[in-house]
Design a protein around this motif. Structure first.
Motif, PDB file in Angstrom:
ATOM      1  N   GLN A 450       0.821  -1.204   0.000  1.00 26.41           N
ATOM      2  CA  GLN A 450       0.000   0.000   0.000  1.00 26.41           C
ATOM      3  C   GLN A 450       0.860   1.261   0.000  1.00 26.41           C
ATOM      4  O   GLN A 450       0.558   2.241  -0.689  1.00 26.41           O
ATOM      5  CB  GLN A 450      -0.935  -0.009   1.210  1.00 26.41           C
ATOM      6  N   ALA A 451       1.935   1.247   0.782  1.00 22.21           N
ATOM      7  CA  ALA A 451       2.826   2.404   0.817  1.00 22.21           C
ATOM      8  C   ALA A 451       3.474   2.642  -0.542  1.00 22.21           C
ATOM      9  O   ALA A 451       3.679   3.792  -0.950  1.00 22.21           O
ATOM     10  CB  ALA A 451       3.901   2.204   1.889  1.00 22.21           C
ATOM     11  N   GLN A 452       3.781   1.560  -1.252  1.00 21.81           N
ATOM     12  CA  GLN A 452       4.415   1.713  -2.556  1.00 21.81           C
ATOM     13  C   GLN A 452       3.484   2.399  -3.548  1.00 21.81           C
ATOM     14  O   GLN A 452       3.926   3.247  -4.335  1.00 21.81           O
ATOM     15  CB  GLN A 452       4.842   0.341  -3.083  1.00 21.81           C
ATOM     16  N   LYS A 453       2.204   2.063  -3.518  1.00 20.95           N
ATOM     17  CA  LYS A 453       1.313   2.652  -4.528  1.00 20.95           C
ATOM     18  C   LYS A 453       0.646   3.948  -4.072  1.00 20.95           C
ATOM     19  O   LYS A 453       0.266   4.778  -4.894  1.00 20.95           O
ATOM     20  CB  LYS A 453       0.250   1.634  -4.966  1.00 20.95           C
ATOM     21  N   TRP A 454       0.486   4.134  -2.742  1.00 18.72           N
ATOM     22  CA  TRP A 454      -0.225   5.315  -2.240  1.00 18.72           C
ATOM     23  C   TRP A 454       0.682   6.315  -1.539  1.00 18.72           C
ATOM     24  O   TRP A 454       0.242   7.417  -1.197  1.00 18.72           O
ATOM     25  CB  TRP A 454      -1.322   4.900  -1.254  1.00 18.72           C
ATOM     26  N   GLY A 455       1.928   5.938  -1.259  1.00 15.13           N
ATOM     27  CA  GLY A 455       2.772   6.778  -0.430  1.00 15.13           C
ATOM     28  C   GLY A 455       2.504   6.520   1.042  1.00 15.13           C
ATOM     29  O   GLY A 455       1.745   5.634   1.416  1.00 15.13           O
ATOM     30  N   GLY A 456       3.145   7.305   1.888  1.00 12.32           N
ATOM     31  CA  GLY A 456       2.993   7.096   3.318  1.00 12.32           C
ATOM     32  C   GLY A 456       4.010   6.109   3.854  1.00 12.32           C
ATOM     33  O   GLY A 456       4.975   5.752   3.177  1.00 12.32           O
ATOM     34  N   THR A 457       3.779   5.646   5.075  1.00 10.07           N
ATOM     35  CA  THR A 457       4.764   4.842   5.788  1.00 10.07           C
ATOM     36  C   THR A 457       4.230   3.457   6.095  1.00 10.07           C
ATOM     37  O   THR A 457       3.230   3.310   6.815  1.00 10.07           O
ATOM     38  CB  THR A 457       5.155   5.533   7.108  1.00 10.07           C
ATOM     39  N   ALA A 458       4.879   2.449   5.564  1.00 12.04           N
ATOM     40  CA  ALA A 458       4.496   1.069   5.856  1.00 12.04           C
ATOM     41  C   ALA A 458       4.780   0.756   7.317  1.00 12.04           C
ATOM     42  O   ALA A 458       5.734   1.251   7.913  1.00 12.04           O
ATOM     43  CB  ALA A 458       5.263   0.107   4.957  1.00 12.04           C
ATOM     44  N   GLY A 459       3.932  -0.088   7.902  1.00 15.07           N
ATOM     45  CA  GLY A 459       4.125  -0.502   9.276  1.00 15.07           C
ATOM     46  C   GLY A 459       3.595   0.466  10.308  1.00 15.07           C
ATOM     47  O   GLY A 459       3.647   0.178  11.504  1.00 15.07           O
ATOM     48  N   GLN A 460       3.089   1.613   9.881  1.00 11.75           N
ATOM     49  CA  GLN A 460       2.464   2.563  10.794  1.00 11.75           C
ATOM     50  C   GLN A 460       0.956   2.565  10.582  1.00 11.75           C
ATOM     51  O   GLN A 460       0.448   2.265   9.496  1.00 11.75           O
ATOM     52  CB  GLN A 460       3.007   3.980  10.575  1.00 11.75           C
ATOM     53  N   SER A 461       0.238   2.943  11.632  1.00 11.36           N
ATOM     54  CA  SER A 461      -1.220   3.017  11.540  1.00 11.36           C
ATOM     55  C   SER A 461      -1.631   4.026  10.480  1.00 11.36           C
ATOM     56  O   SER A 461      -0.934   5.011  10.227  1.00 11.36           O
ATOM     57  CB  SER A 461      -1.816   3.438  12.889  1.00 11.36           C
ATOM     58  N   TYR A 462      -2.774   3.793   9.891  1.00 12.57           N
ATOM     59  CA  TYR A 462      -3.326   4.765   8.953  1.00 12.57           C
ATOM     60  C   TYR A 462      -3.580   6.099   9.662  1.00 12.57           C
ATOM     61  O   TYR A 462      -3.414   7.160   9.083  1.00 12.57           O
ATOM     62  CB  TYR A 462      -4.633   4.244   8.359  1.00 12.57           C
ATOM     63  N   ASP A 463      -3.978   6.016  10.931  1.00 16.91           N
ATOM     64  CA  ASP A 463      -4.203   7.229  11.721  1.00 16.91           C
ATOM     65  C   ASP A 463      -3.706   6.975  13.142  1.00 16.91           C
ATOM     66  O   ASP A 463      -4.397   6.380  13.962  1.00 16.91           O
ATOM     67  CB  ASP A 463      -5.689   7.596  11.735  1.00 16.91           C
ATOM     68  N   GLN A 464      -2.487   7.438  13.434  1.00 21.44           N
ATOM     69  CA  GLN A 464      -1.908   7.231  14.757  1.00 21.44           C
ATOM     70  C   GLN A 464      -2.597   8.077  15.830  1.00 21.44           C
ATOM     71  O   GLN A 464      -2.391   7.841  17.027  1.00 21.44           O
ATOM     72  CB  GLN A 464      -0.413   7.538  14.725  1.00 21.44           C
ATOM     73  N   CYS A 465      -3.402   9.051  15.420  1.00 18.96           N
ATOM     74  CA  CYS A 465      -4.131   9.887  16.379  1.00 18.96           C
ATOM     75  C   CYS A 465      -5.580   9.442  16.539  1.00 18.96           C
ATOM     76  O   CYS A 465      -6.395  10.160  17.125  1.00 18.96           O
ATOM     77  CB  CYS A 465      -4.080  11.353  15.944  1.00 18.96           C
ATOM     78  N   TYR A 466      -5.908   8.290  16.013  1.00 16.59           N
ATOM     79  CA  TYR A 466      -7.274   7.770  16.089  1.00 16.59           C
ATOM     80  C   TYR A 466      -7.758   7.730  17.538  1.00 16.59           C
ATOM     81  O   TYR A 466      -7.136   7.114  18.399  1.00 16.59           O
ATOM     82  CB  TYR A 466      -7.280   6.373  15.473  1.00 16.59           C
ATOM     83  N   HIS A 467      -8.847   8.448  17.795  1.00 16.86           N
ATOM     84  CA  HIS A 467      -9.487   8.481  19.118  1.00 16.86           C
ATOM     85  C   HIS A 467      -8.559   9.001  20.210  1.00 16.86           C
ATOM     86  O   HIS A 467      -8.616   8.529  21.343  1.00 16.86           O
ATOM     87  CB  HIS A 467     -10.042   7.108  19.486  1.00 16.86           C
ATOM     88  N   THR A 468      -7.716   9.954  19.873  1.00 15.48           N
ATOM     89  CA  THR A 468      -6.818  10.558  20.853  1.00 15.48           C
ATOM     90  C   THR A 468      -6.871  12.076  20.730  1.00 15.48           C
ATOM     91  O   THR A 468      -7.402  12.617  19.749  1.00 15.48           O
ATOM     92  CB  THR A 468      -5.364  10.095  20.648  1.00 15.48           C
ATOM     93  N   PRO A 469      -6.297  12.798  21.709  1.00 17.17           N
ATOM     94  CA  PRO A 469      -6.317  14.264  21.641  1.00 17.17           C
ATOM     95  C   PRO A 469      -5.589  14.855  20.439  1.00 17.17           C
ATOM     96  O   PRO A 469      -5.838  16.008  20.076  1.00 17.17           O
ATOM     97  CB  PRO A 469      -5.634  14.681  22.957  1.00 17.17           C
TER      98      PRO A 469
END
Length: 505
Positions: A450-469
């Motif tokens: 997914q990271a190869q075709k969409w960019g971003g960082t493999a192995g990290q959550s799609y949203d590391q701030c999910y349900h957080t401040p």
């Protein structure tokens, strides 16, 4: 998003699977463009108006060029402006838009005001909702503290907690439904704390069964070393229920003395949805597009789900209240999604059988700008085998059109995501209404492919701030927001003028 308040014991949303490949992704859009009027300046006026009063007259005036013009007229900048306002409202009202808070009420009034200015008749129907808050949660086993997390809508223990022996519920390798049957609690000592693994049935069912068998409380052992944000929902007969991680659960022994203290409060409150509908289009075939407006209490919820709410408001504002459509378009902003899809569920339950039959299709948009974005389309026909179910007939068409719309917006290879009912489309598919939607991912991790075709960082959550401040404006991927609002507009416009592939019910 209801994903965090997980109802079921199974794993959360499973992503990835077969990549949806679209050989001629823009074919439908190009076909519409061939019939479109010359584009005008962006805004409501650019999309034209209809003088039809509904039914056949309105359907006859449906403009096949509308999807292309609507998609061209909206964009991430307009949605970003709405996100800024949602951030401002949260900051001015305790930091969130959670159900029952001034922040949520302020968001309702803002969305309703924008819609009225855009020519819509708007209602904000109220519904009753049980709200939950938790204070202290403590577990001590054999004199040693163990980290625990209370499940939403768990009853409280007595103020000093309850002390009882643990009773581990045995599970064989062949048992795929731990704690889901009354027989799983046979032989348990009365007054014990039942310890059961996470599994496929609702957590409320486990707690209810354990309570009926005489348990004083329940500990759910997660299948991974992570927090288990989950809910018992409105299940009767439940007992105080909390969770522990996989490692902590593996250390528990049958008969150990434990003390569990849960400080919780359950209240009955009123909340509201926001509903707006075009004055044009066939009232007997309505296309509904929705997003939940509430956040969790931990923060402003700018991705979850300010992003879907803002994108939908940008589309509604641009479409206007009297566009040249064949079907009525109904926009909805749901309340209390984060505590169990309550607003959408109450809405669907409150419709007459006739009015439910008038809804041709429901489209759901929940988290469309995740900072490490995936580009996911609900797998309406279960062709990807991602652990969900096939939706009612027509859901496959929604999946195909949304996929094509994403590709036309510049997204390479959108993928399916499980149609598992964990957002506001759930009540609609349960009522037999076909549905679909877009999602850019929450707590699960992006794959290298997914990271190869969409960019971003493999192995990290799609949203590391999910349900957080930290789910604030800084948590938004503006490229994902722009692509998704464009795809949303294209798909909503397509179904507003053409319901081919969505059968009458």
């Amino acid at each position: 998003m209801g994903r965090a308040s997980t109802t079921h014991g199974g794993r959360g949303r499973r992503l990835g699977g077969r990549t949806v490949r679209v050989a001629a992704a823009v074919a439908a859009t190009v076909a519409l463009a061939a019939c479109a009027n010359a584009p005008a300046a962006p805004g409501t006026a650019s999309l034209g108006t209809s003088t039809g009063s509904g039914g056949g007259a309105a359907a006859a005036q449906a403009d096949p060029g509308l999807p292309q013009r609507l998609a061209a007229a909206v964009g991430g900048d307009g949605a970003r402006a709405e996100l800024e306002e949602l951030q401002r409202l949260a900051d001015a009202n305790g930091g969130n838009r959670a159900v029952g808070t001034p922040g949520y009420d302020a968001a309702v009034e803002h969305v309703a005001g924008v819609l009225r200015e855009s020519g819509f008749e708007v209602s904000t129907p109220a519904f009753q909702v049980r709200t939950f808050s938790a204070g202290d949660a403590r577990l001590t086993v054999a004199g040693a503290p163990v980290t625990t997390e209370v499940l939403s809508f768990s009853p409280a223990t007595a103020p000093g907690g309850l002390t009882a022996p643990l009773s581990l519920r045995p599970r064989t390798p062949q048992d795929t439904t731990p704690g889901c049957d009354a027989a799983d609690y046979a032989g348990m000592p009365a007054g014990a704390i039942a310890v059961v693994e996470r599994g496929v049935c609702p957590f409320g069912q486990k707690s209810q069964l354990a309570g009926a068998a005489g348990a004083a409380a329940v500990l759910v052992v997660n299948t991974e070393d992570a927090a288990l944000p989950a809910t018992l929902d409105d299940t009767p007969g439940v007992v105080p229920t909390a969770s522990v991680t996989r490692t902590a659960g593996a250390a528990l022994r049958d008969g150990q003395q434990a003390t569990l203290l849960l400080d919780t409060t359950i209240q009955q409150q009123s909340s509201r949805n926001v509903i707006a509908e075009t004055s044009t289009g066939d009232p007997d075939r309505v296309v509904v597009a929705g997003a939940h407006l509430d956040s969790v209490g931990e923060g402003a919820g700018i991705n979850d789900n300010g992003s879907g709410s803002a994108a939908l408001l940008e589309i509604a504002r641009t479409l206007g209240g009297a566009p040249p459509v064949g079907q009525k378009v109904r926009f909805a902003w749901w309340g209390a999604e984060e505590i169990g899809l309550v607003g959408a569920t109450k809405y669907v339950e409150g419709l007459s059988e006739t009015d439910r039959a008038r809804i041709a299709l429901y489209l759901n948009f929940d988290m469309v700008a995740s900072p490490n974005a995936a580009y996911l389309v609900y797998d309406g026909d279960d062709s990807d085998g991602l652990g969900g179910t096939a939706g009612p007939a027509g859901s496959d068409t929604a999946e195909r059109v949304l996929t094509e719309s994403l590709v036309a917006a510049g997204v390479p290879g959108p993928e399916g995501t499980a149609f598992d009912g964990r957002s506001d489309y759930g009540p609609f598919i349960e009522a037999g209404i076909p549905a679909g939607g877009l999602f850019t991912g929450a707590e699960e991790k992006k794959t290298p492919e997914q990271a190869q075709k969409w960019g971003g960082t493999a192995g990290q959550s799609y949203d590391q701030c999910y349900h957080t401040p930290c789910d604030r404006l800084t948590n938004i991927d503006l490229t994902a927001l722009d692509r998704n609002v464009t795809a949303m507009a294209s798909a909503i416009g397509r179904f507003a003028v053409d319901l081919t592939g969505v059968p009458r019910r």
